[in-house]
Structures are given as C-alpha cells and as structure tokens.
Scaffold this active site. Sequence first.
Site, mmCIF file in Angstrom:
data_model
loop_
_atom_site.group_PDB
_atom_site.id
_atom_site.type_symbol
_atom_site.label_atom_id
_atom_site.label_comp_id
_atom_site.label_asym_id
_atom_site.label_seq_id
_atom_site.Cartn_x
_atom_site.Cartn_y
_atom_site.Cartn_z
ATOM 1 N N SER A 146 0.832 -1.576 -0.397
ATOM 2 C CA SER A 146 0.212 0.098 0.146
ATOM 3 C C SER A 146 0.907 1.345 -0.048
ATOM 4 C CB SER A 146 -0.916 0.346 1.204
ATOM 5 O OG SER A 146 -1.615 -1.185 1.543
ATOM 6 N N ARG A 203 1.253 3.429 -3.005
ATOM 7 C CA ARG A 203 1.028 5.650 -3.040
ATOM 8 C C ARG A 203 2.677 5.988 -3.466
ATOM 9 N NH1 ARG A 203 -2.355 2.766 -0.200
ATOM 10 N NH2 ARG A 203 -4.645 3.641 0.142
ATOM 11 N N SER A 260 -14.883 0.879 -0.866
ATOM 12 C CA SER A 260 -13.734 0.259 -0.837
ATOM 13 C C SER A 260 -12.673 2.035 -0.463
ATOM 14 C CB SER A 260 -13.293 -0.206 -1.721
ATOM 15 O OG SER A 260 -12.262 0.245 -1.923
ATOM 16 N N GLN A 319 -10.078 2.570 -0.853
ATOM 17 C CA GLN A 319 -9.078 2.879 -2.501
ATOM 18 C C GLN A 319 -9.690 4.065 -2.938
ATOM 19 O OE1 GLN A 319 -7.880 -0.755 -4.527
ATOM 20 N NE2 GLN A 319 -6.736 -1.796 -2.209
ATOM 21 N N SER A 364 -12.241 1.136 6.449
ATOM 22 C CA SER A 364 -10.697 0.486 6.620
ATOM 23 C C SER A 364 -10.082 1.985 6.643
ATOM 24 C CB SER A 364 -10.079 0.020 5.216
ATOM 25 O OG SER A 364 -11.055 -1.033 4.666
ATOM 26 N N GLU A 373 -9.857 -8.715 -4.909
ATOM 27 C CA GLU A 373 -9.298 -9.898 -5.360
ATOM 28 C C GLU A 373 -10.047 -10.435 -5.991
ATOM 29 O OE1 GLU A 373 -5.664 -7.954 -4.499
ATOM 30 O OE2 GLU A 373 -7.873 -8.639 -4.082
ATOM 31 N N HIS A 429 -4.154 -13.852 -3.390
ATOM 32 C CA HIS A 429 -2.659 -13.803 -2.586
ATOM 33 C C HIS A 429 -2.673 -13.826 -1.094
ATOM 34 C CE1 HIS A 429 -2.453 -9.050 -1.175
ATOM 35 N NE2 HIS A 429 -3.346 -9.124 -1.987
#
Length: 658
Positions: free
Chosen positions: A25, A29, A171, A173, A199, A350, A397
């Site tokens: 992360s 960034r 999200s 993100q 988050s 994912e 992952h």
Amino acid sequence: MNMTFLDLPQMLAATGVITLPGSKSISNRALLLAALAEGETELRALLDSDDTARMREALVVLSVATAATDEGGLKVIGCGGQFPVRQAELFLGNAGTAFRSLTAVLSFAGGEYVLKGVPRMHERPIGDLVAALKTCGANISSLEKEGFPPLLLRPAVIRPGSVVKIRGDVSSQFLSGLLMALPLAGVETTVEVDGELISKPYVDMTLNLMARFGVIVERDDWRVFAIPAGARYRSPGVYQVEGDASSASYFLALGALGASAENPVRVTGVGKNAIQGDVRFADALAAMGATIEAGEDWISAARPTNGKTLKGIHLDCNHIPDAAMTLAVVALFAQGETTLANIASWRVKETDRIAAMATELRKLNVRVEEGADFLKIVPPDATHPLQPAAIDTYDDHRVAMCFSLAAFGVPLRINDPGCVAKTFPDYFDCFGAIARHAPVIAIDGPTASGKGTVSARVAAALGFHYLDSGALYRLTALAAREAGVDWADEPGVAAIATSLDVIFHADGVRLNGREVGEAIRHEEISSWASKIAALPAVREALLFRQRALHRAPGLVGDGRDMGSVVFPSASLKVFLTASPAVRAERRVKQLLERGETANLDSIRADLEARDTRDRARPVAPLKQEADARLLDTDHLSIDEAVAKVLEWFAPFMADNSK
C-alpha cells in the site's frame, strides 16, 4: 514460484526472525506521489511484487523517468503533476491500488487514457469512484459494463469549489485515490464521505504520505476532507517504505500458534509506531491471549504463557480489513467461537473473500457462518476434527498465505501458490524457514526387501504414523479389478485412485467398508499394483493421499519413491535392499506361511521383472537418492535392520529436542 500446487506437512512449532518486504500500500502510493512531485525522490525498501510492477510499468508508459540507486533503492524523477505522455493504454493486471489511484490521478492529467486489467479486475466495481470524479469535472466512460473497468479517461473540465461526495462503505481505496488526485485540479475542493468510512487506517496512511510529499489535507473527523487551492506535490528527497504490516500478520500468527515466549517469531521492518493500520493485528492476537512485544522497528509473537490457550474473539475489523483474514485461520486453534465483523469490503477484493474463506474453511471440516459483512468460525472439536484438504486460492495472494497457517493442524495442499507474487514473492520460502515440521523417515527399496516390516517396526518404536504406500497401489488395483477397469486404462484407474474409500486401522485396512487386508496381498493384486504404479496419472492421484499422512508426531513411509518424490525433504532417507535370491526366499516363506503354493524360480523371475519395470518407468523410478543411506539386509535380521534405522535417526531427534 512455478508450480500448480504446494503440499505443506503438519507443523509442530515456529521460531525465527523475518525481515518483511516493503508495504504494498505504501509502495504504490509512494511511487505515484513521487512521479507527481516536483524534484527527485529516492524510494528505499520499495516492494518488488506483481502489484508494484504494474504501477512501475504504468509510470514507464507515461514516461516518468526512474533509475536504480547503488543502495538498492529507486530514484524517481517527478513530473510536477504533468505526465509527458498524454495518450496511452495501461494494463494494470489485478492491482487494485494501482488501478483505482491511477483512475483518479489520470482523470486530471489532461490526456486520453485507457485503463484495463485482468478479467477479475473488470468484475470489481469502480462506479462510486467514477461518480465522485465526475462531480468535479472528470470525463470517464466504461468501455464494457457501466460502473466497471475497463475505462476511457478524457481531459477533465475542472469545476472550482466543488463539493465531492463519495461512499465510504465500499472501498477506502476510492477515497484515497480521490484525495491523491484532487491537488492536480489546482482548485479548492471539499470531499464529503457518505455513510461510515471503512478501513480508516488506510486513508490515514494516504494523508500521511501526502503530507510527506507537501500536501496537507484538512479533515473534520472522518466525514469531511478539504484540499487547498494551489496544492502541489514536492519531493521529500528520501522516503523509506515500511515493512508490510499485512504480510507481518501471517508470521505473527505463526508465533502465536507455535512459538515459545523464550523463542518467539519476530518480524522486522515495522514497529509499534507504523503508519499502517494493519499493525494493530498484533492487538487482536493479544486479545486472543498471544504474547506480544514490540519496538520501533519490530514486533514479536508467541503462544500464551502459563499453559493457557488462545481464545476466540468477536472483533470489528474495520481497522484491519486485510489482516483480519489471517484471524479466520488462527480461530481454528482457539477456544470458543470467533466472529469477524464489518468486513463487507472483502467481497470486492481480488475475489469475494468472505465466500472464498468460508468455502475453503469448510473443506477442512470447519463449521462456518457467513453473512453480508461477517464471518463466524466455530473451532474444530472431537465431532468436527480438522481434515487435510486441497485449498483453492482464487488467484488471491491473501487466501494462499492465510491458509498456510492451517498446516499447524493438518497437512494441506495449496493450489496455485504462485499467486503470492502479487505482494510477497518469496512468502513460502520465508514460511518454511521458521516453521518446524513433523519429521519423516522415508524408506525405499525393491519388492520383498523387508522394507515394510522394518518401516512398521520403526514407526512403532518411535510412536510415529506408518505409511505403506504399496498398500495404496494394491488397494487401487483391487478396486479397479472389482470395477472392471483394466490396469492399462490410465484415466479409469486414476479416477478410482482419486475416489478410494479407504480406512487404515490398527488391525488392517477397509475398502468401501469391508476388510481387505488379506485380499490385497495376493500375487495377482501385487502384480497389478506394480503395473499401475507406472501410470503417471495414478501416481499423481495418490500423491496428496500419501502426503496427508505427514502429521505429528512423525511419519515412517515405505515404498519406491518416498525419498525421491513423496517426501523429498525427509529427515532421514533409507534405501533398503537385498539380493534377488534372498528376497525370493523371503517371499516363498511368506506365501507358504499363508498356505499358498510357491515356486522359488518363478517368484525370483517375477521379482527381477518388477525390479526392471520399477527402475525403468519414466515417472518416479526406483532408485537410491544421493542423500539416502544404503541398508543391505542380506545378512541382517529384522531387529538388526530396525536398530540401524533408529541409530541413524537418533541425531535428528536430539537436534529437535533442543
């Protein structure tokens, strides 16, 4: 890692030190902000993984200059908010952080760009981010399904003084990408979060990084964010990337499961003052009873002290959405149920991680309840014991890394282990370096050499499990004959091997519910077994069945390829043999004792034919491995052969008792 699966034996303990790779992360960034900044930035400890590779490839396409430094870092020549290339197509794989942040940033870059990814990326919704960007003038179109990638970005028409609303419950993100992009608009902008922001630590990380690159965002609680007019990114000179706190979770969990307080598992590269929210995973382990300590650049974990065990918890996981996945597997070894709540964001990662974790946990015979935003795990007990299983990883992952921890309870297979390259390419090497597994003694040799008798007695002497691999092939041969499948029908025999209903017990073995211990010892079945053992598909079908017996406290396995294929990392490998004449005499004696007729010459000829066939077969031929000890039993009694194997194994037992 180039393999379709990885088999993990049961673990006994763990200890050691792991130097973490850089945070994914932070790395992505930092790469993007360094590219947007004025001046040159040296990024140190940058993660080298599939995700960061996609971001670096995108920056190359956009003509952002980079160069490796002598110290192993990466120098990025910033473009001052103006990418040299104004028209490009970018492929971003399944890198969510790269796709979402570049969608936002390139919306205000003044060019025309197409952003694509793998099929799964095209299934991950991005409509809420697109809608927010359009509020302040972005020109974005979905090329296939509305609200999903791939996307076409055209030059924006900036709207001064915009108030941008964005959902906070899908999200983080989206908000992070929006915040990093808005300074490029050059006007004062206010972002308002609609609903609860999930988050939050990841957004806090974004704000921290933006500040390091010269842009201060004012925020009111977690609801309102203000980007000042004229904000510009400026290089901090050198930026050190923290170790990945999400990756730390797997090793800290290993410590909580299998390390002593005197010899804990320690991760370095991230510490108690890290800017990553997932560092608080250590607090969750502490709440479960684990022994946790931390310094400026390290965290360590060990089992609960004073003979206590981990206990289940009910946790709101909003602050550790990625690391919380690890708790789902740790929960298998805790007393009491564990509920992981506020994890709705798992469904747009994912893969649908709530569904994936529930599905794979159930393969292990675990009772799981899943909801829209929670997962409840009931730990195994006597009525629902853990079972070995082949775990599918969904090209995710974190699913692969999480389930590796289940090997603390049972052997298991991880399908497509290479998916960990997304964030931690050498994860399984690091995992193996600190995990201590149940020992294995692999005893190979030709038929009638006495290896079965010796192996069974060695196992009994040590209190280990015993694997008679030949019995599996005989059982397959018997089942094939009863099903009317010819031994030369490779797919047919392999299908039977895959679905064998076999139970080994103290007095023999049951096939489809009936005792067959004597039936599989007939010469006809033994001959068939030798023939089907040369079939690659049959050997593949039986491989995991054999490895699934690699459990605590240890295993003794005998066969033709125990040391070469089934257990290549065995603690001790023995090649036990005898001359054809001696072996023929032993087989005649066995048959006569069972009341069967026997001809010494024909039996010797048959043994020699089997030897030739076993040594010449293209898959897993019978041979003595270079690291196997030779044990010739021509002039040894069974007791003497057993004593020799135990003598060879004694140093290993001594080393592992320290």
